[in-house]
Enzyme design. Structure first.
Site, PDB file in Angstrom:
ATOM      1  N   ASP A  10      15.276 -42.549  10.342  1.00  0.00           N
ATOM      2  CA  ASP A  10      14.587 -43.468   9.439  1.00  0.00           C
ATOM      3  C   ASP A  10      13.128 -43.034   9.391  1.00  0.00           C
ATOM      4  O   ASP A  10      12.682 -42.212  10.201  1.00  0.00           O
ATOM      5  CB  ASP A  10      14.695 -44.908   9.976  1.00  0.00           C
ATOM      6  CG  ASP A  10      14.011 -45.905   9.050  1.00  0.00           C
ATOM      7  OD1 ASP A  10      14.156 -45.782   7.821  1.00  0.00           O
ATOM      8  OD2 ASP A  10      13.298 -46.803   9.553  1.00  0.00           O
ATOM      9  N   SER A  11      12.380 -43.623   8.469  1.00  0.00           N
ATOM     10  CA  SER A  11      10.956 -43.314   8.393  1.00  0.00           C
ATOM     11  C   SER A  11      10.203 -43.879   9.595  1.00  0.00           C
ATOM     12  O   SER A  11       9.105 -43.414   9.900  1.00  0.00           O
ATOM     13  CB  SER A  11      10.392 -43.898   7.101  1.00  0.00           C
ATOM     14  OG  SER A  11      10.711 -45.268   7.031  1.00  0.00           O
ATOM     15  N   GLY A  43       8.660 -45.489   1.447  1.00  0.00           N
ATOM     16  CA  GLY A  43       8.990 -46.334   0.293  1.00  0.00           C
ATOM     17  C   GLY A  43       7.994 -46.306  -0.846  1.00  0.00           C
ATOM     18  O   GLY A  43       8.316 -46.696  -1.963  1.00  0.00           O
ATOM     19  N   CYS A  73      17.556 -44.827   6.480  1.00  0.00           N
ATOM     20  CA  CYS A  73      16.498 -45.215   5.538  1.00  0.00           C
ATOM     21  C   CYS A  73      17.035 -45.273   4.106  1.00  0.00           C
ATOM     22  O   CYS A  73      17.603 -44.297   3.602  1.00  0.00           O
ATOM     23  CB  CYS A  73      15.383 -44.173   5.624  1.00  0.00           C
ATOM     24  SG  CYS A  73      14.033 -44.473   4.495  1.00  0.00           S
ATOM     25  N   ASN A  74      16.850 -46.412   3.463  1.00  0.00           N
ATOM     26  CA  ASN A  74      17.342 -46.580   2.082  1.00  0.00           C
ATOM     27  C   ASN A  74      16.596 -45.678   1.109  1.00  0.00           C
ATOM     28  O   ASN A  74      17.187 -45.119   0.190  1.00  0.00           O
ATOM     29  CB  ASN A  74      17.182 -48.032   1.634  1.00  0.00           C
ATOM     30  CG  ASN A  74      18.131 -48.969   2.326  1.00  0.00           C
ATOM     31  OD1 ASN A  74      19.105 -49.416   1.756  1.00  0.00           O
ATOM     32  ND2 ASN A  74      17.866 -49.285   3.585  1.00  0.00           N
ATOM     33  N   GLU A 151       5.858 -54.562  10.093  1.00  0.00           N
ATOM     34  CA  GLU A 151       5.134 -53.657  11.007  1.00  0.00           C
ATOM     35  C   GLU A 151       4.037 -54.423  11.755  1.00  0.00           C
ATOM     36  O   GLU A 151       3.700 -54.117  12.890  1.00  0.00           O
ATOM     37  CB  GLU A 151       4.501 -52.491  10.225  1.00  0.00           C
ATOM     38  CG  GLU A 151       5.504 -51.576   9.537  1.00  0.00           C
ATOM     39  CD  GLU A 151       6.153 -50.562  10.474  1.00  0.00           C
ATOM     40  OE1 GLU A 151       5.499 -50.135  11.428  1.00  0.00           O
ATOM     41  OE2 GLU A 151       7.328 -50.200  10.230  1.00  0.00           O
ATOM     42  N   CYS A 183      16.684 -52.245   2.533  1.00  0.00           N
ATOM     43  CA  CYS A 183      15.588 -51.587   3.254  1.00  0.00           C
ATOM     44  C   CYS A 183      15.820 -51.855   4.734  1.00  0.00           C
ATOM     45  O   CYS A 183      16.194 -52.980   5.106  1.00  0.00           O
ATOM     46  CB  CYS A 183      14.249 -52.169   2.812  1.00  0.00           C
ATOM     47  SG  CYS A 183      12.852 -51.591   3.787  1.00  0.00           S
ATOM     48  N   THR A 184      15.590 -50.837   5.552  1.00  0.00           N
ATOM     49  CA  THR A 184      15.878 -50.979   6.981  1.00  0.00           C
ATOM     50  C   THR A 184      15.108 -52.113   7.659  1.00  0.00           C
ATOM     51  O   THR A 184      15.543 -52.645   8.670  1.00  0.00           O
ATOM     52  CB  THR A 184      15.517 -49.679   7.725  1.00  0.00           C
ATOM     53  OG1 THR A 184      14.201 -49.291   7.331  1.00  0.00           O
ATOM     54  CG2 THR A 184      16.504 -48.585   7.434  1.00  0.00           C
ATOM     55  N   HIS A 185      13.938 -52.440   7.106  1.00  0.00           N
ATOM     56  CA  HIS A 185      13.111 -53.475   7.746  1.00  0.00           C
ATOM     57  C   HIS A 185      13.616 -54.898   7.457  1.00  0.00           C
ATOM     58  O   HIS A 185      13.280 -55.822   8.186  1.00  0.00           O
ATOM     59  CB  HIS A 185      11.664 -53.382   7.263  1.00  0.00           C
ATOM     60  CG  HIS A 185      10.895 -52.252   7.864  1.00  0.00           C
ATOM     61  ND1 HIS A 185      11.267 -50.947   7.732  1.00  0.00           N
ATOM     62  CD2 HIS A 185       9.754 -52.252   8.619  1.00  0.00           C
ATOM     63  CE1 HIS A 185      10.388 -50.175   8.359  1.00  0.00           C
ATOM     64  NE2 HIS A 185       9.466 -50.941   8.899  1.00  0.00           N
TER      65      HIS A 185
HETATM   66  N1  DGL Z   1      12.891 -47.176   5.970  1.00  0.00           N
HETATM   67  C1  DGL Z   1      12.439 -47.506   4.648  1.00  0.00           C
HETATM   68  C2  DGL Z   1      13.621 -47.893   3.762  1.00  0.00           C
HETATM   69  O1  DGL Z   1      14.640 -48.337   4.248  1.00  0.00           O
HETATM   70  C3  DGL Z   1      11.411 -48.608   4.680  1.00  0.00           C
HETATM   71  C4  DGL Z   1      10.101 -48.219   5.306  1.00  0.00           C
HETATM   72  C5  DGL Z   1       9.342 -47.181   4.522  1.00  0.00           C
HETATM   73  O2  DGL Z   1       8.844 -47.466   3.412  1.00  0.00           O
HETATM   74  O3  DGL Z   1       9.265 -46.063   5.014  1.00  0.00           O
HETATM   75  O4  DGL Z   1      13.546 -47.739   2.580  1.00  0.00           O
END
Ligand code: DGL
Length: 265
Positions: A10-11, A43, A73-74, A151, A183-185
């Site tokens: 993931d990011s 994102g 990560c989406n 975050e 989104c993972t968050h």
């Molecule tokens: N992990 C990203 C997603 O699922 C969200 C966080 C980012 O913007 O990097 O899209």
């Protein structure tokens, strides 16, 4: 039988929500998690840049001994769907499983999607869902303020509830009965979403959806299960990030703070 690890990337820390679900479903598997914290956020970046980062992550992970890659990560999944990368092991993205889960859940055919600007602007879920069924309408909403709030740790916070309400309210007005947390968050904000949607809207979580996909891959033999006992996990990041290990322990439900190794990807 394969004791090789399943790689998850993931990011940043959001993908740990996916790792948690995968560890719960597959306690015997070994996992290696890569959080690309040096390049977070994905994102708000262009699909080309996100694709470049995602490919680097996959190439790096392939150099370690792994048997599959889960793109948690989406935003990265969306970029890879447009331009898939060739790999010697199965690469799983989260968009298709989330889309399938939403289609299975909806009764009215009105599906909402929330995600980063990158995921929504690429129309990743909308394209995938409408390619699977012409009977549904997808209403998408980018929610760029939510990742920074997570975050910052503002989870149980009235301000975050207000922001979620501002983004999700218009989707509810469209009559959605299913909402993809794309989104993972966002699974970290599940309670905030639930407060806004009420109990009757189905919330679709990528982690659960990808776990079912992996289960099918194991059943069909494209990923060999580890039958060797209790699995382990390893966490890597591309930048030394304050409190990452502590937050990782919280998100993974671990009592002990895990070791986080910084790697150059
Ligand atoms: N992990 C990203 C997603 O699922 C969200 C966080 C980012 O913007 O990097 O899209």
């Amino acid at each position: 039988m394969s004791s090789l690890a399943i790689a998850v990337f993931d990011s940043g820390l959001g993908g740990l929500t996916v790792l948690k679900v995968l560890r719960d479903h597959f306690p015997g598997e070994n996992f290696v998690y890569l959080g690309d914290t040096a390049r977070l956020p994905y994102g708000s970046k262009s699909p080309e840049t996100i694709h470049k980062y995602a490919k680097r992550n996959i190439d790096f992970l392939l150099k370690t001994k792994i048997k599959a890659v889960v793109v948690a990560c989406n935003s990265a999944s969306a970029a890879l769907r447009s331009h898939p990368v060739a790999a010697p092991v199965p690469v799983f993205e989260v968009i298709q499983p989330g889309a399938e889960a939403a289609l299975a859940a909806t009764k009215t055919g009105q599906i909402g999607v929330v995600g980063t600007f990158a995921t929504v602007s690429q129309g990743a879920y909308a394209k995938c869902i409408t390619s699977l069924s012409a009977e549904v309408t997808v209403h998408s909403q980018a929610c760029p303020l939510l990742v920074p709030l997570v975050e910052e740790g503002w989870i149980d916070d009235p301000l975050t509830n207000l922001v979620v309400n501002r983004y999700v309210g218009p989707l509810l007005n469209k009559g959605i009965d299913t909402l993809i947390l794309g989104c993972t968050h966002y699974p970290i904000l599940k309670k905030n979403f639930r407060k806004v949607t009420g109990p009757d809207i189905q919330l679709i979580d990528s982690g659960e959806a990808i776990a079912h996909k992996l289960q099918r891959a194991i059943a069909h033999g494209s990923v060999a299960p580890n039958t060797g006992g209790r699995g382990s996990f390893q966490i890597l990041t591309t930048d030394k990030t304050a409190r990452f290990a502590e937050i990782a322990a919280y998100l993974l439900g671990e009592q002990n703070i895990p070791t986080v190794e910084v790697v150059d990807v």
